[in-house]
Design a protein around this motif. Sequence first.
Motif, PDB file in Angstrom:
ATOM      1  N   ARG A  54      -4.455 -10.674 -28.743  1.00 16.97           N
ATOM      2  CA  ARG A  54      -4.475  -9.945 -27.472  1.00 16.97           C
ATOM      3  C   ARG A  54      -3.160  -9.226 -27.196  1.00 16.97           C
ATOM      4  NH1 ARG A  54      -7.562 -14.485 -25.817  1.00 16.97           N
ATOM      5  NH2 ARG A  54      -5.776 -15.494 -24.870  1.00 16.97           N
ATOM      6  N   LEU A  55      -2.081  -9.636 -27.860  1.00 20.84           N
ATOM      7  CA  LEU A  55      -0.787  -8.981 -27.674  1.00 20.84           C
ATOM      8  C   LEU A  55      -0.688  -7.639 -28.411  1.00 20.84           C
ATOM      9  CD1 LEU A  55       1.705 -11.969 -27.985  1.00 20.84           C
ATOM     10  CD2 LEU A  55       1.080 -10.725 -25.910  1.00 20.84           C
ATOM     11  N   PHE A  56      -1.536  -7.436 -29.423  1.00 21.77           N
ATOM     12  CA  PHE A  56      -1.488  -6.185 -30.168  1.00 21.77           C
ATOM     13  C   PHE A  56      -1.686  -5.000 -29.237  1.00 21.77           C
ATOM     14  CE2 PHE A  56      -2.348  -8.968 -33.795  1.00 21.77           C
ATOM     15  CZ  PHE A  56      -1.435  -8.470 -34.711  1.00 21.77           C
ATOM     16  N   GLY A  57      -0.793  -4.050 -29.358  1.00 21.61           N
ATOM     17  CA  GLY A  57      -0.869  -2.853 -28.528  1.00 21.61           C
ATOM     18  C   GLY A  57      -0.179  -3.002 -27.185  1.00 21.61           C
ATOM     19  N   THR A  58       0.320  -4.192 -26.870  1.00 25.89           N
ATOM     20  CA  THR A  58       0.979  -4.396 -25.579  1.00 25.89           C
ATOM     21  C   THR A  58       2.498  -4.457 -25.708  1.00 25.89           C
ATOM     22  OG1 THR A  58       0.893  -6.810 -25.721  1.00 25.89           O
ATOM     23  CG2 THR A  58      -1.007  -5.701 -24.730  1.00 25.89           C
ATOM     24  N   ILE A  59       2.989  -4.533 -26.940  1.00 26.21           N
ATOM     25  CA  ILE A  59       4.424  -4.627 -27.174  1.00 26.21           C
ATOM     26  C   ILE A  59       4.900  -3.309 -27.768  1.00 26.21           C
ATOM     27  CG2 ILE A  59       6.234  -5.841 -28.446  1.00 26.21           C
ATOM     28  CD1 ILE A  59       4.382  -8.307 -28.391  1.00 26.21           C
ATOM     29  N   ASP A  60       5.963  -2.764 -27.185  1.00 23.68           N
ATOM     30  CA  ASP A  60       6.503  -1.504 -27.680  1.00 23.68           C
ATOM     31  C   ASP A  60       7.093  -1.692 -29.073  1.00 23.68           C
ATOM     32  OD1 ASP A  60       5.838  -0.192 -25.363  1.00 23.68           O
ATOM     33  OD2 ASP A  60       7.770  -0.606 -24.411  1.00 23.68           O
ATOM     34  N   PHE A  61       6.890  -0.709 -29.916  1.00 28.64           N
ATOM     35  CA  PHE A  61       7.366  -0.733 -31.283  1.00 28.64           C
ATOM     36  C   PHE A  61       8.364   0.392 -31.468  1.00 28.64           C
ATOM     37  CE2 PHE A  61       6.936   0.888 -35.663  1.00 28.64           C
ATOM     38  CZ  PHE A  61       7.379  -0.225 -36.349  1.00 28.64           C
ATOM     39  N   ASP A  62       9.542   0.059 -31.968  1.00 27.94           N
ATOM     40  CA  ASP A  62      10.584   1.064 -32.217  1.00 27.94           C
ATOM     41  C   ASP A  62      10.629   1.317 -33.714  1.00 27.94           C
ATOM     42  OD1 ASP A  62      12.791   2.669 -32.437  1.00 27.94           O
ATOM     43  OD2 ASP A  62      14.200   1.227 -31.584  1.00 27.94           O
ATOM     44  N   LYS A  63      10.105   2.457 -34.135  1.00 34.44           N
ATOM     45  CA  LYS A  63      10.031   2.758 -35.564  1.00 34.44           C
ATOM     46  C   LYS A  63      11.411   2.901 -36.200  1.00 34.44           C
ATOM     47  CE  LYS A  63       9.690   7.681 -34.876  1.00 34.44           C
ATOM     48  NZ  LYS A  63       9.185   8.923 -35.331  1.00 34.44           N
ATOM     49  N   ASP A  64      12.447   3.124 -35.397  1.00 39.62           N
ATOM     50  CA  ASP A  64      13.797   3.287 -35.926  1.00 39.62           C
ATOM     51  C   ASP A  64      14.581   1.970 -35.971  1.00 39.62           C
ATOM     52  OD1 ASP A  64      13.455   6.050 -36.252  1.00 39.62           O
ATOM     53  OD2 ASP A  64      13.947   6.390 -34.133  1.00 39.62           O
ATOM     54  N   TYR A  65      13.999   0.883 -35.531  1.00 40.89           N
ATOM     55  CA  TYR A  65      14.683  -0.397 -35.502  1.00 40.89           C
ATOM     56  C   TYR A  65      14.936  -0.875 -36.928  1.00 40.89           C
ATOM     57  CZ  TYR A  65      15.617  -5.350 -34.740  1.00 40.89           C
ATOM     58  OH  TYR A  65      16.184  -6.592 -34.737  1.00 40.89           O
ATOM     59  N   ASP A  66      16.166  -1.296 -37.203  1.00 40.88           N
ATOM     60  CA  ASP A  66      16.553  -1.780 -38.522  1.00 40.88           C
ATOM     61  C   ASP A  66      16.750  -3.288 -38.452  1.00 40.88           C
ATOM     62  OD1 ASP A  66      17.523  -2.228 -41.059  1.00 40.88           O
ATOM     63  OD2 ASP A  66      19.383  -1.098 -40.769  1.00 40.88           O
ATOM     64  N   TYR A  67      15.722  -4.035 -38.832  1.00 34.71           N
ATOM     65  CA  TYR A  67      15.794  -5.485 -38.738  1.00 34.71           C
ATOM     66  C   TYR A  67      16.807  -6.077 -39.718  1.00 34.71           C
ATOM     67  CZ  TYR A  67      12.832  -5.685 -42.904  1.00 34.71           C
ATOM     68  OH  TYR A  67      12.338  -5.559 -44.172  1.00 34.71           O
ATOM     69  N   LYS A  68      17.150  -5.345 -40.762  1.00 33.25           N
ATOM     70  CA  LYS A  68      18.110  -5.844 -41.744  1.00 33.25           C
ATOM     71  C   LYS A  68      19.548  -5.700 -41.263  1.00 33.25           C
ATOM     72  CE  LYS A  68      15.254  -5.175 -45.811  1.00 33.25           C
ATOM     73  NZ  LYS A  68      15.153  -4.544 -47.129  1.00 33.25           N
ATOM     74  N   GLU A  69      19.756  -4.900 -40.267  1.00 30.69           N
ATOM     75  CA  GLU A  69      21.110  -4.654 -39.766  1.00 30.69           C
ATOM     76  C   GLU A  69      21.773  -5.956 -39.299  1.00 30.69           C
ATOM     77  OE1 GLU A  69      23.441  -2.132 -36.307  1.00 30.69           O
ATOM     78  OE2 GLU A  69      21.381  -1.626 -36.788  1.00 30.69           O
ATOM     79  N   GLN A  70      21.030  -6.828 -38.688  1.00 29.89           N
ATOM     80  CA  GLN A  70      21.585  -8.088 -38.195  1.00 29.89           C
ATOM     81  C   GLN A  70      21.975  -9.027 -39.324  1.00 29.89           C
ATOM     82  OE1 GLN A  70      18.805  -9.801 -35.464  1.00 29.89           O
ATOM     83  NE2 GLN A  70      18.987  -8.130 -34.008  1.00 29.89           N
ATOM     84  N   ARG A  71      21.446  -8.814 -40.516  1.00 28.10           N
ATOM     85  CA  ARG A  71      21.755  -9.668 -41.655  1.00 28.10           C
ATOM     86  C   ARG A  71      23.065  -9.254 -42.342  1.00 28.10           C
ATOM     87  NH1 ARG A  71      15.916  -9.714 -44.655  1.00 28.10           N
ATOM     88  NH2 ARG A  71      14.722 -10.499 -42.902  1.00 28.10           N
ATOM     89  N   ARG A  72      23.487  -8.040 -42.117  1.00 25.86           N
ATOM     90  CA  ARG A  72      24.685  -7.536 -42.777  1.00 25.86           C
ATOM     91  C   ARG A  72      25.926  -8.242 -42.238  1.00 25.86           C
ATOM     92  NH1 ARG A  72      22.287  -2.072 -41.656  1.00 25.86           N
ATOM     93  NH2 ARG A  72      20.962  -1.706 -43.450  1.00 25.86           N
TER      94      ARG A  72
END
Length: 74
Positions: A54-72
């Motif tokens: 039910r959450l699908f489509g209700t959460i904003d998605f940022d296509k430019d978000y870099d999830y690997k950045e926090q690992r650096r």
Amino acid sequence: MFVCNILHMATNLAIDVGLLERAQKAGGHRTKKATVTEALEEYIQRRKQAKIVRLFGTIDFDKDYDYKEQRRRV
């Protein structure tokens, strides 16, 4: 009564015998208890999954978000 840190409760339920037998056969369980336990676990899991779906489509998605950045390392 506590057995292996799990609370067990004796209870009387009026369960459809045919339905229980079909579930026991479908699940390959040797006991009614095992059948009911697995059925309850599956019921809970499906309800949790339905909440997630039910959450699908209700959460904003940022296509430019870099999830690997926090690992650096800095």
